[in-house]
Design an enzyme around this catalytic site. Structure first.
Site, PDB file in Angstrom:
ATOM      1  N   HIS A  18      42.769 -17.803  48.267  1.00  0.00           N
ATOM      2  CA  HIS A  18      43.449 -19.113  48.187  1.00  0.00           C
ATOM      3  C   HIS A  18      44.011 -19.429  49.561  1.00  0.00           C
ATOM      4  O   HIS A  18      45.022 -18.852  49.978  1.00  0.00           O
ATOM      5  CB  HIS A  18      44.574 -19.096  47.141  1.00  0.00           C
ATOM      6  CG  HIS A  18      45.246 -20.433  46.972  1.00  0.00           C
ATOM      7  ND1 HIS A  18      45.461 -20.994  45.734  1.00  0.00           N
ATOM      8  CD2 HIS A  18      45.760 -21.312  47.873  1.00  0.00           C
ATOM      9  CE1 HIS A  18      46.066 -22.170  45.887  1.00  0.00           C
ATOM     10  NE2 HIS A  18      46.262 -22.388  47.175  1.00  0.00           N
ATOM     11  N   HIS A  20      44.642 -22.638  52.721  1.00  0.00           N
ATOM     12  CA  HIS A  20      44.568 -24.014  53.240  1.00  0.00           C
ATOM     13  C   HIS A  20      44.261 -23.948  54.739  1.00  0.00           C
ATOM     14  O   HIS A  20      45.049 -23.378  55.501  1.00  0.00           O
ATOM     15  CB  HIS A  20      45.899 -24.739  53.015  1.00  0.00           C
ATOM     16  CG  HIS A  20      46.241 -24.855  51.564  1.00  0.00           C
ATOM     17  ND1 HIS A  20      45.812 -25.894  50.775  1.00  0.00           N
ATOM     18  CD2 HIS A  20      46.928 -24.018  50.739  1.00  0.00           C
ATOM     19  CE1 HIS A  20      46.239 -25.713  49.535  1.00  0.00           C
ATOM     20  NE2 HIS A  20      46.915 -24.577  49.485  1.00  0.00           N
ATOM     21  N   LYS A 104      38.993 -27.208  42.059  1.00  0.00           N
ATOM     22  CA  LYS A 104      40.452 -27.077  41.994  1.00  0.00           C
ATOM     23  C   LYS A 104      41.049 -28.244  41.224  1.00  0.00           C
ATOM     24  O   LYS A 104      40.808 -29.408  41.542  1.00  0.00           O
ATOM     25  CB  LYS A 104      41.020 -27.041  43.423  1.00  0.00           C
ATOM     26  CG  LYS A 104      42.538 -26.957  43.503  1.00  0.00           C
ATOM     27  CD  LYS A 104      43.059 -25.589  43.111  1.00  0.00           C
ATOM     28  CE  LYS A 104      44.578 -25.513  43.090  1.00  0.00           C
ATOM     29  NZ  LYS A 104      45.181 -25.372  44.410  1.00  0.00           N
ATOM     30  N   HIS A 141      46.277 -25.429  39.761  1.00  0.00           N
ATOM     31  CA  HIS A 141      47.671 -25.468  40.214  1.00  0.00           C
ATOM     32  C   HIS A 141      48.481 -25.634  38.931  1.00  0.00           C
ATOM     33  O   HIS A 141      48.501 -26.705  38.343  1.00  0.00           O
ATOM     34  CB  HIS A 141      47.904 -26.628  41.185  1.00  0.00           C
ATOM     35  CG  HIS A 141      49.310 -26.649  41.710  1.00  0.00           C
ATOM     36  ND1 HIS A 141      49.630 -26.331  43.009  1.00  0.00           N
ATOM     37  CD2 HIS A 141      50.489 -26.904  41.090  1.00  0.00           C
ATOM     38  CE1 HIS A 141      50.950 -26.385  43.165  1.00  0.00           C
ATOM     39  NE2 HIS A 141      51.492 -26.733  42.020  1.00  0.00           N
ATOM     40  N   HIS A 179      48.355 -18.983  42.688  1.00  0.00           N
ATOM     41  CA  HIS A 179      49.737 -18.698  43.080  1.00  0.00           C
ATOM     42  C   HIS A 179      50.681 -18.620  41.867  1.00  0.00           C
ATOM     43  O   HIS A 179      51.611 -19.409  41.735  1.00  0.00           O
ATOM     44  CB  HIS A 179      50.261 -19.677  44.130  1.00  0.00           C
ATOM     45  CG  HIS A 179      49.869 -21.128  43.941  1.00  0.00           C
ATOM     46  ND1 HIS A 179      50.084 -21.811  42.785  1.00  0.00           N
ATOM     47  CD2 HIS A 179      49.270 -21.995  44.783  1.00  0.00           C
ATOM     48  CE1 HIS A 179      49.641 -23.052  42.928  1.00  0.00           C
ATOM     49  NE2 HIS A 179      49.138 -23.184  44.120  1.00  0.00           N
ATOM     50  N   ASP A 251      47.723 -18.546  49.798  1.00  0.00           N
ATOM     51  CA  ASP A 251      48.238 -19.912  49.771  1.00  0.00           C
ATOM     52  C   ASP A 251      48.865 -20.262  51.118  1.00  0.00           C
ATOM     53  O   ASP A 251      49.778 -21.099  51.186  1.00  0.00           O
ATOM     54  CB  ASP A 251      49.244 -20.119  48.628  1.00  0.00           C
ATOM     55  CG  ASP A 251      49.547 -21.598  48.393  1.00  0.00           C
ATOM     56  OD1 ASP A 251      48.714 -22.448  48.759  1.00  0.00           O
ATOM     57  OD2 ASP A 251      50.630 -21.897  47.845  1.00  0.00           O
TER      58      ASP A 251
END
Ligand code: NCD
Ligand code: ZN
Length: 355
Positions: A18, A20, A104, A141, A179, A251
């Protein structure tokens, strides 16, 4: 795993499930940190505009590859951003491409760049059914967005009102609870053996008290927000349990210093500069460094049905101090544990990292 206690541990090179990476100058600023240690990463699609199609993912993947340091063998594993407009044929294109490894689901408004997300899962039933048929992983999420629900309760309420009905309706759809931050999430995933969860370094190391230590700490604000200590203990217990349902997903979410240190600051903790060292510290705090390899390097690959990595990484009990800031295009990026000393150093064949 070979151990030469207490100083070094050499084990299979890890992946980050995970991450970004952003785009443009921000991408160029951060991708090297991840690529220096991790062989692969699941790259989140919440760009502006989002990565909605397989063609978008293909183009973004090329931009990531172009931004890598020379000689890097890092492999970005792409994801699509679920919107109400997505059609089942996109799932076929995604699976057939071989480069897309998940879709996602952001509840609209739940977090950074989630405005294009889904308001009601009933709007995407046909897409989810096709994902189940084609066995494409749904990454969630897991927070409700109802402003009436307390921010610290949004994950638990999501499990009862959204996830649980979804799992009943589509009992074979594989889902990664991204997460995870609560004991409720750990319990739900554990009860459903075809589900999995990623765990971040900050949620394994810190409870919500850290956000308020001697003042407000904007660099510890992320979503889902840090929870109370009893939740952190459950997360760490799950991480070191040896259960293949729990694996590494940082994350790591870079935001410039000015957008974090602001009257209305962005959510996201940047951890890619020290990720494996941070997890090592968490595992070592309960004397379970022996469980780090499965969590960091085996279970995620197994869940995503990819080969485990062949090469290795070495962890050394040797302190180093995290810089106060990293460059971030024309801005600055304040990393997790900025200015603090971490007990572990990581190196891959030849290169020592984190200095
Ligand atoms: C992430 C981001 O900045 O993209 N922020 C965060 O606090 N975790 C989005 C997300 O994963 O929720
Ligand atoms: Zn994220």
């Amino acid at each position: 795993m070979q151990t030469n206690p207490p100083h070094t541990l050499t084990f299979t090179r890890p992946d980050d499930w995970h991450l970004h990476l952003r785009d443009g100058e921000a991408l160029a600023a951060v991708v090297g940190h991840t690529a220096a240690v991790f062989r692969r990463a699941i790259v989140m699609p919440n760009l502006k505009p989002p990565v909605r199609t397989t063609d978008d993912a293909r183009a973004y993947r090329q931009r990531i590859l172009a931004a890598l340091p020379a000689g890097s063998d890092f492999e970005p594993l792409m994801t699509l951003y679920l919107t109400a407009a997505m059609q089942p044929a996109e799932i076929d294109r995604a699976v057939d491409s071989g480069i897309v490894h998940g879709v996602k689901y952001y509840p609209a408004g739940a977090t950074t760049n989630s405005d294009a997300g889904v308001r009601d899962l009933a709007d995407v039933t046909a897409v989810l059914e096709r994902m189940q048929e084609r066995d494409l992983v749904l990454q969630v999420h897991g927070e409700v967005t109802d402003p009436a629900v307390d921010p610290f309760d949004r994950e638990a309420v999501f499990i009862d009102t959204v996830l649980s009905p979804l799992v009943r309706r589509l009992p074979k759809l594989r889902i990664v609870f991204e997460h995870a931050t609560t004991r409720e999430a750990v319990a739900f995933v554990t009860d459903h053996p075809h589900l999995a969860a990623t765990l971040t370094p900050q949620h394994l190391l810190l409870s919500r008290a850290a956000m308020f230590e001697k003042g407000i700490r904007p660099h510890l604000y992320c979503l889902p927000i840090l929870k109370r200590e009893s939740h952190r203990e459950k997360l760490l217990e799950a991480a070191v349990s040896g259960s293949p349902q729990f694996f590494l997903g940082t994350d790591s979410a870079p935001h410039s210093r000015i957008t974090k240190e602001a009257a209305c600051g962005c959510a996201g903790v940047y951890s890619a500069h020290a990720a494996l060292a941070l997890y090592a510290q968490a595992f070592d705090s309960v004397g379970r460094l022996d469980r780090l390899e499965g969590f960091a390097s085996h279970f995620g690959a197994d869940y995503y049905r990819l080969a485990r990595n062949q090469d290795q990484v070495t962890l050394t009990r040797e302190p180093w101090t995290v810089p106060d800031v990293y460059p971030f295009g024309a801005e600055a990026l304040v990393p997790f544990r900025a200015g603090e000393t971490l007990p572990f150093t990581v190196s891959t064949s030849g290169a020592t990292l984190g200095r």
